[in-house]
Scaffold this motif. Structure first.
Motif, PDB file in Angstrom:
ATOM      1  N   VAL A 180      65.355 -43.665 -40.567  1.00 44.21           N
ATOM      2  CA  VAL A 180      64.176 -43.541 -39.710  1.00 44.21           C
ATOM      3  C   VAL A 180      63.554 -42.185 -40.015  1.00 44.21           C
ATOM      4  O   VAL A 180      64.246 -41.156 -39.959  1.00 44.21           O
ATOM      5  CB  VAL A 180      64.555 -43.655 -38.220  1.00 44.21           C
ATOM      6  N   ASP A 181      62.257 -42.167 -40.342  1.00 45.31           N
ATOM      7  CA  ASP A 181      61.651 -40.926 -40.837  1.00 45.31           C
ATOM      8  C   ASP A 181      60.139 -41.077 -40.874  1.00 45.31           C
ATOM      9  O   ASP A 181      59.624 -42.184 -41.064  1.00 45.31           O
ATOM     10  CB  ASP A 181      62.168 -40.666 -42.276  1.00 45.31           C
ATOM     11  N   ALA A 182      59.415 -39.997 -40.706  1.00 43.76           N
ATOM     12  CA  ALA A 182      57.966 -40.005 -40.942  1.00 43.76           C
ATOM     13  C   ALA A 182      57.659 -39.874 -42.426  1.00 43.76           C
ATOM     14  O   ALA A 182      56.607 -40.288 -42.895  1.00 43.76           O
ATOM     15  CB  ALA A 182      57.304 -38.847 -40.185  1.00 43.76           C
ATOM     16  N   HIS A 183      58.591 -39.278 -43.157  1.00 40.15           N
ATOM     17  CA  HIS A 183      58.370 -38.936 -44.562  1.00 40.15           C
ATOM     18  C   HIS A 183      59.240 -39.793 -45.471  1.00 40.15           C
ATOM     19  O   HIS A 183      60.403 -40.054 -45.150  1.00 40.15           O
ATOM     20  CB  HIS A 183      58.697 -37.457 -44.797  1.00 40.15           C
ATOM     21  N   ALA A 184      58.681 -40.188 -46.607  1.00 43.37           N
ATOM     22  CA  ALA A 184      59.441 -41.045 -47.520  1.00 43.37           C
ATOM     23  C   ALA A 184      60.618 -40.301 -48.143  1.00 43.37           C
ATOM     24  O   ALA A 184      61.625 -40.899 -48.486  1.00 43.37           O
ATOM     25  CB  ALA A 184      58.516 -41.581 -48.606  1.00 43.37           C
ATOM     26  N   PRO A 199      71.428 -48.677 -51.775  1.00 45.68           N
ATOM     27  CA  PRO A 199      70.071 -49.066 -51.361  1.00 45.68           C
ATOM     28  C   PRO A 199      69.672 -48.424 -50.033  1.00 45.68           C
ATOM     29  O   PRO A 199      70.531 -48.063 -49.217  1.00 45.68           O
ATOM     30  CB  PRO A 199      70.170 -50.591 -51.201  1.00 45.68           C
ATOM     31  N   VAL A 200      68.351 -48.269 -49.833  1.00 43.27           N
ATOM     32  CA  VAL A 200      67.827 -47.609 -48.638  1.00 43.27           C
ATOM     33  C   VAL A 200      66.726 -48.470 -48.010  1.00 43.27           C
ATOM     34  O   VAL A 200      65.851 -48.978 -48.718  1.00 43.27           O
ATOM     35  CB  VAL A 200      67.256 -46.211 -48.973  1.00 43.27           C
ATOM     36  N   PHE A 201      66.773 -48.613 -46.680  1.00 39.71           N
ATOM     37  CA  PHE A 201      65.721 -49.280 -45.901  1.00 39.71           C
ATOM     38  C   PHE A 201      65.111 -48.219 -45.002  1.00 39.71           C
ATOM     39  O   PHE A 201      65.772 -47.702 -44.098  1.00 39.71           O
ATOM     40  CB  PHE A 201      66.357 -50.397 -45.063  1.00 39.71           C
ATOM     41  N   GLN A 202      63.849 -47.838 -45.253  1.00 42.50           N
ATOM     42  CA  GLN A 202      63.248 -46.746 -44.482  1.00 42.50           C
ATOM     43  C   GLN A 202      62.193 -47.282 -43.516  1.00 42.50           C
ATOM     44  O   GLN A 202      61.430 -48.187 -43.850  1.00 42.50           O
ATOM     45  CB  GLN A 202      62.714 -45.638 -45.388  1.00 42.50           C
ATOM     46  N   ILE A 203      62.157 -46.702 -42.310  1.00 40.61           N
ATOM     47  CA  ILE A 203      61.316 -47.204 -41.213  1.00 40.61           C
ATOM     48  C   ILE A 203      60.545 -46.043 -40.576  1.00 40.61           C
ATOM     49  O   ILE A 203      61.128 -45.001 -40.278  1.00 40.61           O
ATOM     50  CB  ILE A 203      62.181 -47.861 -40.111  1.00 40.61           C
ATOM     51  N   GLY A 204      59.236 -46.274 -40.364  1.00 42.69           N
ATOM     52  CA  GLY A 204      58.430 -45.275 -39.654  1.00 42.69           C
ATOM     53  C   GLY A 204      57.653 -44.348 -40.559  1.00 42.69           C
ATOM     54  O   GLY A 204      57.031 -43.386 -40.116  1.00 42.69           O
ATOM     55  N   ILE A 205      57.647 -44.668 -41.871  1.00 41.17           N
ATOM     56  CA  ILE A 205      57.068 -43.762 -42.876  1.00 41.17           C
ATOM     57  C   ILE A 205      55.544 -43.691 -42.708  1.00 41.17           C
ATOM     58  O   ILE A 205      54.863 -44.702 -42.547  1.00 41.17           O
ATOM     59  CB  ILE A 205      57.407 -44.257 -44.301  1.00 41.17           C
ATOM     60  N   ARG A 206      55.007 -42.483 -42.725  1.00 40.30           N
ATOM     61  CA  ARG A 206      53.559 -42.292 -42.630  1.00 40.30           C
ATOM     62  C   ARG A 206      53.081 -41.053 -43.370  1.00 40.30           C
ATOM     63  O   ARG A 206      51.984 -40.562 -43.139  1.00 40.30           O
ATOM     64  CB  ARG A 206      53.125 -42.238 -41.155  1.00 40.30           C
ATOM     65  N   ASP A 228      65.946 -39.119 -38.979  1.00 40.71           N
ATOM     66  CA  ASP A 228      65.153 -37.890 -38.962  1.00 40.71           C
ATOM     67  C   ASP A 228      64.253 -38.005 -37.733  1.00 40.71           C
ATOM     68  O   ASP A 228      63.427 -38.930 -37.639  1.00 40.71           O
ATOM     69  CB  ASP A 228      64.334 -37.777 -40.248  1.00 40.71           C
ATOM     70  N   LEU A 229      64.405 -37.076 -36.806  1.00 40.67           N
ATOM     71  CA  LEU A 229      63.710 -37.222 -35.523  1.00 40.67           C
ATOM     72  C   LEU A 229      62.195 -37.217 -35.653  1.00 40.67           C
ATOM     73  O   LEU A 229      61.488 -37.663 -34.743  1.00 40.67           O
ATOM     74  CB  LEU A 229      64.182 -36.130 -34.549  1.00 40.67           C
TER      75      LEU A 229
END
Ligand SMILES: [Mn+2]
Length: 315
Positions: free
Chosen positions: A143-147, A172-179, A228-229
């Motif tokens: 979970v992160d704003a940044h890739a 492998p990585v699944f990322q959520i919340g990226i902007r 990542d908060l």
């Protein structure tokens, strides 16, 4: 306030001895106050102590579990790991070795919770975890704003801006919340099958179809969760070095936690990183502490709620 609380403690939740002995506790909490490469705001070295302090104010009772979950599984708080400064790579290696020893030892906990500290530490933890879990069974949910997909940043391949890129070398990585990402990161992302990115606009709104993709990604896998908060909405989580508008609500963050903990093959470790406390503003510290407690409870009790029976309200 629960009878199990005691004041002035550096243990997570301020638990009394009976619940915190290493040999009894199913969960260990490891504070890692590492800060070296943060690019904008600073203060992540104060994150772990702020989470521990705020955790002492949390109610042990959790209505979702109808019990005091911490008294069921026990939490041992390890002394802080203060990694070598100077070389990020040496720091990552040190954390890898500490985590490998901890999780590979005779008295290894069922679940290791790491409190950051800057995001760089996650790569070391994943490398340590990969020494005790077969590589084809391990995935990471970020979970992160940044890739965090840069190959190099500020002269280092182990900057906090490279965390997901380095972790991909392990699993492998699944990322959520990226902007927030660079044009090169976007090109890299599109080229990699072992990487799945859910952007903030697809994760934070009413549509939760991304949770189906998440389920498919984690099914049958052991999951390392790295939170990542700054992935959360800065309206509720302003205490981060690089805040980005948009992001996850508290409830959506818990939706993700519930899916990961109840539908994967298990969560052996996770981290909550990048808290940079703002003096006098306690709500974000409290949020971070409560999030750690929620993840601990879902990881250890999710789907097995009957284990709570002995500490249910009214008994
Ligand atoms: Mn971030």
């Amino acid at each position: 306030m629960s009878q199990h609380k005691r004041e002035a403690d550096r243990s997570f939740l301020g638990l009394s001895d009976v619940a915190t002995r290493a040999e009894r506790a199913r969960a260990w909490v490891l504070p890692v106050p590492y800060e070296a490469t943060t690019s904008y705001g600073s203060g992540t070295r104060e994150g772990p102590s702020a989470i521990l302090a705020a955790s002492g104010q949390l109610e042990l009772f959790d209505r979702e579990f109808d019990c005091e979950p911490a008294m069921v599984y026990g939490i041992h708080t390890v002394g802080p790991l203060i990694p070598v400064q100077g070389s990020h790579e040496a720091m990552v290696d040190e954390i890898r070795d500490v985590v490998a020893d901890m999780l590979g030892g005779d008295r290894a906990p069922e679940l290791l919770a790491v409190l950051g500290g800057e995001h760089t530490i996650s790569d070391g933890i994943v490398r340590g975890l990969a020494s005790v879990i077969p590589a084809d069974e391990l995935v990471v949910v970020q979970v992160d704003a940044h890739a965090d997909l840069r190959d190099e940043y500020g002269g280092s391949r182990f900057s906090h801006a490279c965390t997901a890129r380095r972790i991909l070398e392990t699993c492998p990585v699944f990322q959520i919340g990226i902007r927030s990402m660079s044009v090169d990161e976007e090109a890299f992302r599109r080229s990699r099958k072992e990487l799945k990115t859910v952007f903030a606009e697809d994760a934070a709104g009413h549509d939760v179809s991304f949770l189906e993709d998440l389920r498919g990604f984690i099914r049958g896998k052991k999951v390392y969760m790295t939170i990542d908060l700054d992935g959360l909405d800065p309206a509720i989580m302003p205490s981060v070095g690089t805040p980005e508008p948009g992001g996850l609500s508290w409830d959506r963050t818990l939706d993700i936690v519930r899916v990961v903990c109840s539908e994967s093959a298990g969560v052996p470790a996770f981290d909550v990183v990048e808290l940079a406390p703002i003096r006098g503003l306690h709500a974000p510290d409290f949020l971070a502490a409560k999030l750690v407690y929620k993840i601990l409870s879902h990881a250890l009790l999710g789907g097995r709620l009957r284990e709570c029976d002995s500490t249910k309200a009214g008994k």
